[in-house]
Design a protein around this motif. Structure first.
Motif, PDB file in Angstrom:
ATOM      1  N   ARG A   1       7.617   2.349  17.662  1.00 19.91           N
ATOM      2  CA  ARG A   1       7.098   3.552  17.008  1.00 19.91           C
ATOM      3  C   ARG A   1       7.416   3.506  15.517  1.00 19.91           C
ATOM      4  O   ARG A   1       8.515   3.108  15.127  1.00 19.91           O
ATOM      5  CB  ARG A   1       7.730   4.814  17.602  1.00 19.91           C
ATOM      6  CG  ARG A   1       7.269   5.161  19.002  1.00 19.91           C
ATOM      7  CD  ARG A   1       7.861   6.478  19.479  1.00 19.91           C
ATOM      8  NE  ARG A   1       9.314   6.430  19.604  1.00 19.91           N
ATOM      9  CZ  ARG A   1      10.169   7.096  18.830  1.00 19.91           C
ATOM     10  NH1 ARG A   1       9.700   7.877  17.844  1.00 19.91           N
ATOM     11  NH2 ARG A   1      11.461   7.009  19.017  1.00 19.91           N
ATOM     12  N   ILE A   2       6.442   3.920  14.708  1.00 20.28           N
ATOM     13  CA  ILE A   2       6.664   3.970  13.261  1.00 20.28           C
ATOM     14  C   ILE A   2       5.938   5.182  12.686  1.00 20.28           C
ATOM     15  O   ILE A   2       5.090   5.789  13.341  1.00 20.28           O
ATOM     16  CB  ILE A   2       6.184   2.680  12.552  1.00 20.28           C
ATOM     17  CG1 ILE A   2       4.669   2.475  12.763  1.00 20.28           C
ATOM     18  CG2 ILE A   2       6.941   1.459  13.047  1.00 20.28           C
ATOM     19  CD1 ILE A   2       3.827   2.829  11.594  1.00 20.28           C
ATOM     20  N   SER A   3       6.275   5.502  11.458  1.00 16.60           N
ATOM     21  CA  SER A   3       5.563   6.552  10.730  1.00 16.60           C
ATOM     22  C   SER A   3       5.184   6.004   9.364  1.00 16.60           C
ATOM     23  O   SER A   3       6.056   5.666   8.562  1.00 16.60           O
ATOM     24  CB  SER A   3       6.438   7.804  10.568  1.00 16.60           C
ATOM     25  OG  SER A   3       5.825   8.725   9.661  1.00 16.60           O
ATOM     26  N   SER A   4       3.904   5.888   9.131  1.00 20.89           N
ATOM     27  CA  SER A   4       3.437   5.405   7.831  1.00 20.89           C
ATOM     28  C   SER A   4       3.669   6.451   6.745  1.00 20.89           C
ATOM     29  O   SER A   4       3.726   6.114   5.561  1.00 20.89           O
ATOM     30  CB  SER A   4       1.940   5.062   7.904  1.00 20.89           C
ATOM     31  OG  SER A   4       1.700   4.073   8.883  1.00 20.89           O
ATOM     32  N   PHE A   5       3.827   7.707   7.164  1.00 20.39           N
ATOM     33  CA  PHE A   5       4.014   8.805   6.206  1.00 20.39           C
ATOM     34  C   PHE A   5       5.465   8.869   5.719  1.00 20.39           C
ATOM     35  O   PHE A   5       5.730   8.920   4.517  1.00 20.39           O
ATOM     36  CB  PHE A   5       3.607  10.126   6.849  1.00 20.39           C
ATOM     37  CG  PHE A   5       3.794  11.322   5.954  1.00 20.39           C
ATOM     38  CD1 PHE A   5       3.000  11.503   4.832  1.00 20.39           C
ATOM     39  CD2 PHE A   5       4.768  12.273   6.236  1.00 20.39           C
ATOM     40  CE1 PHE A   5       3.180  12.601   4.002  1.00 20.39           C
ATOM     41  CE2 PHE A   5       4.952  13.365   5.414  1.00 20.39           C
ATOM     42  CZ  PHE A   5       4.163  13.540   4.295  1.00 20.39           C
TER      43      PHE A   5
ATOM     44  N   ARG B   1      -8.186   3.755  -0.077  1.00 23.15           N
ATOM     45  CA  ARG B   1      -7.213   4.289   0.877  1.00 23.15           C
ATOM     46  C   ARG B   1      -5.847   3.626   0.734  1.00 23.15           C
ATOM     47  O   ARG B   1      -4.922   3.970   1.446  1.00 23.15           O
ATOM     48  CB  ARG B   1      -7.740   4.107   2.309  1.00 23.15           C
ATOM     49  CG  ARG B   1      -9.031   4.863   2.580  1.00 23.15           C
ATOM     50  CD  ARG B   1      -9.340   4.929   4.065  1.00 23.15           C
ATOM     51  NE  ARG B   1      -9.587   3.615   4.632  1.00 23.15           N
ATOM     52  CZ  ARG B   1     -10.794   3.066   4.731  1.00 23.15           C
ATOM     53  NH1 ARG B   1     -11.848   3.709   4.265  1.00 23.15           N
ATOM     54  NH2 ARG B   1     -10.944   1.875   5.284  1.00 23.15           N
ATOM     55  N   MET B   2      -5.761   2.649  -0.168  1.00 25.80           N
ATOM     56  CA  MET B   2      -4.482   1.979  -0.433  1.00 25.80           C
ATOM     57  C   MET B   2      -4.230   1.974  -1.940  1.00 25.80           C
ATOM     58  O   MET B   2      -4.155   0.916  -2.569  1.00 25.80           O
ATOM     59  CB  MET B   2      -4.499   0.542   0.095  1.00 25.80           C
ATOM     60  CG  MET B   2      -4.908   0.396   1.546  1.00 25.80           C
ATOM     61  SD  MET B   2      -5.029  -1.353   2.014  1.00 25.80           S
ATOM     62  CE  MET B   2      -5.951  -1.227   3.562  1.00 25.80           C
ATOM     63  N   PRO B   3      -4.106   3.149  -2.557  1.00 23.80           N
ATOM     64  CA  PRO B   3      -4.025   3.217  -4.023  1.00 23.80           C
ATOM     65  C   PRO B   3      -2.807   2.508  -4.611  1.00 23.80           C
ATOM     66  O   PRO B   3      -2.907   1.859  -5.648  1.00 23.80           O
ATOM     67  CB  PRO B   3      -3.984   4.731  -4.303  1.00 23.80           C
ATOM     68  CG  PRO B   3      -3.482   5.342  -3.026  1.00 23.80           C
ATOM     69  CD  PRO B   3      -4.015   4.479  -1.936  1.00 23.80           C
TER      70      PRO B   3
ATOM     71  N   GLU C   1      -0.823   0.184   3.752  1.00 27.25           N
ATOM     72  CA  GLU C   1      -0.289   0.622   2.459  1.00 27.25           C
ATOM     73  C   GLU C   1       1.239   0.687   2.499  1.00 27.25           C
ATOM     74  O   GLU C   1       1.923   0.131   1.635  1.00 27.25           O
ATOM     75  CB  GLU C   1      -0.882   1.991   2.106  1.00 27.25           C
ATOM     76  CG  GLU C   1      -0.158   2.732   1.006  1.00 27.25           C
ATOM     77  CD  GLU C   1      -0.803   2.546  -0.360  1.00 27.25           C
ATOM     78  OE1 GLU C   1      -0.667   3.449  -1.190  1.00 27.25           O
ATOM     79  OE2 GLU C   1      -1.414   1.488  -0.586  1.00 27.25           O
ATOM     80  N   ALA C   2       1.792   1.349   3.519  1.00 25.61           N
ATOM     81  CA  ALA C   2       3.250   1.499   3.631  1.00 25.61           C
ATOM     82  C   ALA C   2       3.921   0.166   3.935  1.00 25.61           C
ATOM     83  O   ALA C   2       4.946  -0.189   3.330  1.00 25.61           O
ATOM     84  CB  ALA C   2       3.573   2.522   4.722  1.00 25.61           C
TER      85      ALA C   2
END
Length: 296
Positions: free
Chosen positions: A203-207, A73-75, A38-39
């Protein structure tokens, strides 16, 4: 099928120009694959890319059904005009991809999608057949993914071109840094799949979306290096041969099961095998002998 046939003449041209990019993604349950797509997908569409997501859901071994809930889950991505999400059931197929995933990739590329993401059902001993149908294979892991030896045991690391540590935000940043270091150390002992690319760990953060632009830069670097070395084209050509043999294997099994001599003897031999009257190998030899004789 018409689009697939129309693309045959165009295949060599697309291979030489490399206008599309196929990204394979796998990881253990809870790694955040859907949230990451999604991100990542929204970032790509903001950069004027057209993104197709082929998500494979596990099928129940009892009922044969699948939830196919990836769109829920991917709105945001599912509502994006430059994105297409296609969930498919695995139907018990090993390798984490369906039998028609490779055709779906070609179909999406033929309709103008320049980035195709293939998400598999998860990590396992045979859950990396997707590596044979994409340009780069990404392994997504959570910060608490276990020690480095656990990752190597699963075998999936051997085919990964890049390892992505997700959920690197908040209190999980120290754990994400630790697992990144462990995988960097583990990858030093793995045999390289490419002569020009060394697998990387990021390293990543989808949030928070931290690390997403840098990840795309790394993927673009991989593509550039592989194209310049001709490994990109060579890999796609080898994949076409693998796709052909996979279809042959799948169809041969169907033809075998539908053969009239096999259908006549199969129930009886299955019953004898279950009772222990004959060995599975002997029963298989009898069925194969009768199957081959029908073509003589």
């Amino acid at each position: 099928m018409k689009i697939l046939h129309d693309n045959i003449a165009e295949n060599t041209h697309s291979l030489s120009k490399q206008t599309t990019f196929r990204i394979g993604l796998s990881g253990p349950p809870g790694a955040g694959k859907s949230t990451f797509i999604e991100a990542f997908g929204k970032y790509l569409t903001s950069k004027n890319h057209k993104v197709a997501v082929l998500a494979v859901d596990p099928s129940s071994s009892t009922t044969g059904g699948s939830l196919l809930g990836d769109k829920t889950r991917m709105p945001e991505l599912s509502c994006d005009d430059n994105a297409y999400i296609r969930p498919s059931p695995s139907c018990g197929t090993l390798g984490g991809v369906t039998r028609t995933t490779n055709e779906a990739i070609v179909l999406c590329e033929g309709t103008g999608f320049d980035v195709v993401i293939v998400e598999t059902v998860g990590v396992g001993q045979s859950e990396f057949a997707v590596a044979d149908m994409v340009d780069i294979f990404c392994l997504l892991i959570p910060p608490a993914g276990g020690d480095e030896l656990q990752g190597i045991k699963k075998g999936i690391v051997e085919v990964a071109d890049i390892v992505i540590v997700n959920k690197s935000d908040g209190d999980l940043i120290p754990a994400a840094r630790r697992i990144q270091t462990e995988y960097i150390s583990a990858l030093k002992f793995m045999r390289k799949r490419s002569k020009v690319w060394k697998p990387k760990v990021t390293r990543i953060s989808s949030f928070t979306k931290d690390g997403i632009p840098e990840l795309w830069d790394t993927l673009s670097e991989y593509r550039k290096v592989m194209v310049e070395s001709t490994e990109f084209t060579t890999r796609r050509q080898k994949q076409l041969k693998i796709w052909m043999w996979n279809h042959i294997k799948d169809n041969i099994l169907d033809v075998f099961c539908e053969n009239h001599k096999v259908e006549d003897k199969l129930p009886m031999l299955e019953n004898l095998v279950m009772k222990g009257a004959v060995t599975p190998g002997f029963a298989a030899d009898l069925l194969l002998r009768d199957f081959i004789q029908t073509f003589k």
